[in-house]
Scaffold this active site. Structure first.
Site, PDB file in Angstrom:
ATOM      1  N   VAL A 128       0.848  -1.206   0.000  1.00 20.69           N
ATOM      2  CA  VAL A 128       0.000   0.000   0.000  1.00 20.69           C
ATOM      3  C   VAL A 128       0.881   1.253   0.000  1.00 20.69           C
ATOM      4  O   VAL A 128       1.960   1.252   0.592  1.00 20.69           O
ATOM      5  CB  VAL A 128      -0.896  -0.021   1.267  1.00 20.69           C
ATOM      6  CG1 VAL A 128      -1.727   1.241   1.378  1.00 20.69           C
ATOM      7  CG2 VAL A 128      -1.799  -1.238   1.247  1.00 20.69           C
ATOM      8  N   ALA A 161       2.815   2.672  -2.108  1.00 20.46           N
ATOM      9  CA  ALA A 161       4.190   2.446  -2.545  1.00 20.46           C
ATOM     10  C   ALA A 161       4.370   2.717  -4.038  1.00 20.46           C
ATOM     11  O   ALA A 161       5.402   2.405  -4.603  1.00 20.46           O
ATOM     12  CB  ALA A 161       4.597   1.014  -2.228  1.00 20.46           C
ATOM     13  N   ALA A 195      -6.014   1.254  -6.795  1.00 23.54           N
ATOM     14  CA  ALA A 195      -6.727   1.063  -8.068  1.00 23.54           C
ATOM     15  C   ALA A 195      -6.911  -0.422  -8.361  1.00 23.54           C
ATOM     16  O   ALA A 195      -7.964  -0.834  -8.864  1.00 23.54           O
ATOM     17  CB  ALA A 195      -5.962   1.733  -9.208  1.00 23.54           C
ATOM     18  N   ALA A 196      -5.909  -1.243  -8.020  1.00 19.22           N
ATOM     19  CA  ALA A 196      -6.022  -2.682  -8.307  1.00 19.22           C
ATOM     20  C   ALA A 196      -7.130  -3.310  -7.457  1.00 19.22           C
ATOM     21  O   ALA A 196      -7.896  -4.146  -7.942  1.00 19.22           O
ATOM     22  CB  ALA A 196      -4.689  -3.378  -8.055  1.00 19.22           C
ATOM     23  N   ASP A 248      -3.454   5.149 -13.207  1.00 17.37           N
ATOM     24  CA  ASP A 248      -3.451   3.869 -12.475  1.00 17.37           C
ATOM     25  C   ASP A 248      -4.611   2.979 -12.914  1.00 17.37           C
ATOM     26  O   ASP A 248      -4.415   1.816 -13.266  1.00 17.37           O
ATOM     27  CB  ASP A 248      -3.566   4.110 -10.961  1.00 17.37           C
ATOM     28  CG  ASP A 248      -2.229   4.453 -10.333  1.00 17.37           C
ATOM     29  OD1 ASP A 248      -1.358   4.943 -11.061  1.00 17.37           O
ATOM     30  OD2 ASP A 248      -2.065   4.233  -9.116  1.00 17.37           O
TER      31      ASP A 248
HETATM   32  O1  PMV Z   1       2.163   6.805  -6.628  1.00 16.60           O
HETATM   33  P1  PMV Z   1       1.510   6.220  -7.825  1.00 16.60           P
HETATM   34  O2  PMV Z   1       2.338   5.246  -8.597  1.00 16.60           O
HETATM   35  O3  PMV Z   1       0.104   5.764  -7.613  1.00 16.60           O
HETATM   36  O4  PMV Z   1       1.427   7.309  -8.959  1.00 16.60           O
HETATM   37  C1  PMV Z   1       1.184   8.610  -8.774  1.00 16.60           C
HETATM   38  C2  PMV Z   1       1.425   9.288 -10.057  1.00 16.60           C
HETATM   39  C3  PMV Z   1       1.211  10.775  -9.978  1.00 16.60           C
HETATM   40  O5  PMV Z   1       1.513  11.269 -11.272  1.00 16.60           O
HETATM   41  C4  PMV Z   1       2.148  11.400  -8.980  1.00 16.60           C
HETATM   42  C5  PMV Z   1      -0.223  11.101  -9.606  1.00 16.60           C
HETATM   43  C6  PMV Z   1      -1.233  10.709 -10.669  1.00 16.60           C
HETATM   44  O6  PMV Z   1      -2.430  10.689 -10.318  1.00 16.60           O
HETATM   45  O7  PMV Z   1      -0.883  10.468 -11.836  1.00 16.60           O
END
Ligand code: PMV
Length: 317
Positions: free
Chosen positions: A102, A104, A110-111, A152
């Site tokens: 979580v 990370a 989302a999954a 995501d």
């Molecule tokens: O922390 P992650 O892998 O869920 O990704 C966040 C990516 C961002 O660009 C920082 C935020 C987004 O919503 O795209």
């Protein structure tokens, strides 16, 4: 009725995080080694509408009606019912499990949503198409993240490498030459909503510099797409370094992330960068062919709490 189960993989961002929130492109790929799973079992003796939810990974065992509407699991269930134009669910038990860490950067929220939405719509006999699953998961992402870009839910629903621009049709990447990525976890949990909010505030104070950096990240991401689609993944190493430097300027790296990036370089990786929201979570490295294990070992020695070696390929089977 037999149990119905559905699952969804994790994901990792290769290029473009943060800039993607400001309409620049990003590249993300599924990570099949980790998954979220939803198992739904009918409860014929239960009262209609009574839904018992178990999510041992987050220490949750509750009735749906006891959860606040804004709880991501409740929101995913309610939004799925709305999409199917149903008011009630037959009594059932829903068990959610996940091997995705979580907060990370591996898309755990989302999954879980995608697995739950898919499993529930299958359970209700009206399986939703990917597009609808992704849209519902996006609504739930807003609860987690405030202003998510939508990357995501897109990559996790399709389980394909994507070139993603906010509010544009999804583009899938051609990957003529598969390549390996090593993922290293700092072990530091860092909610994406916080880093996204901090970047927003910092940009408000200094729009010209931040927009220049977002634009630079966009150019790097476009070059990365060309390298991948031309079958030249080795060229991604330099681009990762450039992208990491931009993310440092945005203020989303951390001493732990920087030291894992340096460890990957010292062990001979073509390049490395933080991935996702930053300030913690994961980084990625591009190993020279045949040296993924060596990079993973070097990351562990430098303090990574977990490493995952994953292959980026056209179709994740
Ligand atoms: O922390 P992650 O892998 O869920 O990704 C966040 C990516 C961002 O660009 C920082 C935020 C987004 O919503 O795209």
């Amino acid at each position: 009725m037999p149990a119905i189960s559905a699952s969804a993989p994790g994901k990792i961002i290769l290029f473009g995080e943060h800039a993607v929130v400001y309409s620049q492109p990003a590249i993300a790929v599924p990570v099949l080694q980790v998954r979220a799973k939803a198992i739904l079992t009918a409860n014929p003796r239960g009262r209609s509408g009574s839904v018992h939810i178990q999510a041992p990974g987050i220490g949750l065992e509750a009735e749906l009606e006891a959860l606040p509407d804004q709880h991501p699991l409740a929101a995913a269930i309610q939004a799925t019912l709305r999409a199917l134009d149903l008011k009630r669910i037959p009594a059932c038990n829903i068990r959610i499990t996940s091997t995705i860490p979580v907060a990370a950067g591996l898309g755990s929220g989302a999954a879980v949503s995608v697995a739950l939405i898919r499993g529930l719509s299958n359970f209700l006999g009206q399986p939703l198409q990917d597009q609808a699953v992704s849209e519902i998961a996006y609504e739930v992402e807003k609860i987690h993240h405030g202003t998510p870009s939508g990357i995501d839910n897109t990559v996790i629903t399709t389980a394909l490498p994507v070139f993603f621009v906010r509010e544009m049709p999804i583009e899938f990447l051609d990957v003529p030459l598969p390549f390996t990525i090593v993922i290293g976890d700092t072990g530091v949990r860092s909610p994406t909503a916080l880093t996204v909010a901090d970047v927003k505030l910092a940009r408000e104070a200094n729009p010209a510099d931040y927009d220049r950096t977002f634009h630079e990240i966009g150019e790097i991401t476009r070059s990365a797409r060309k390298a991948i689609e031309n079958g030249k993944p080795d060229e991604l190493g330099g681009l990762m370094g450039a992208n990491h430097a931009c993310l440092q300027r945005l203020g989303v790296s951390s001493p732990q992330l920087d030291s894992l990036v340096i460890a990957a370089h010292n062990a001979g990786a073509f390049g490395a960068k933080l991935s996702g929201g930053g300030r913690g979570g994961n980084m990625i490295a591009l190993p020279q062919p045949g040296s993924a294990d060596k990079i993973a070992e070097a990351l562990t020695k430098a303090g990574a709490t977990r490493t995952i070696i994953t292959e980026v390929k056209q179709r994740a089977i």
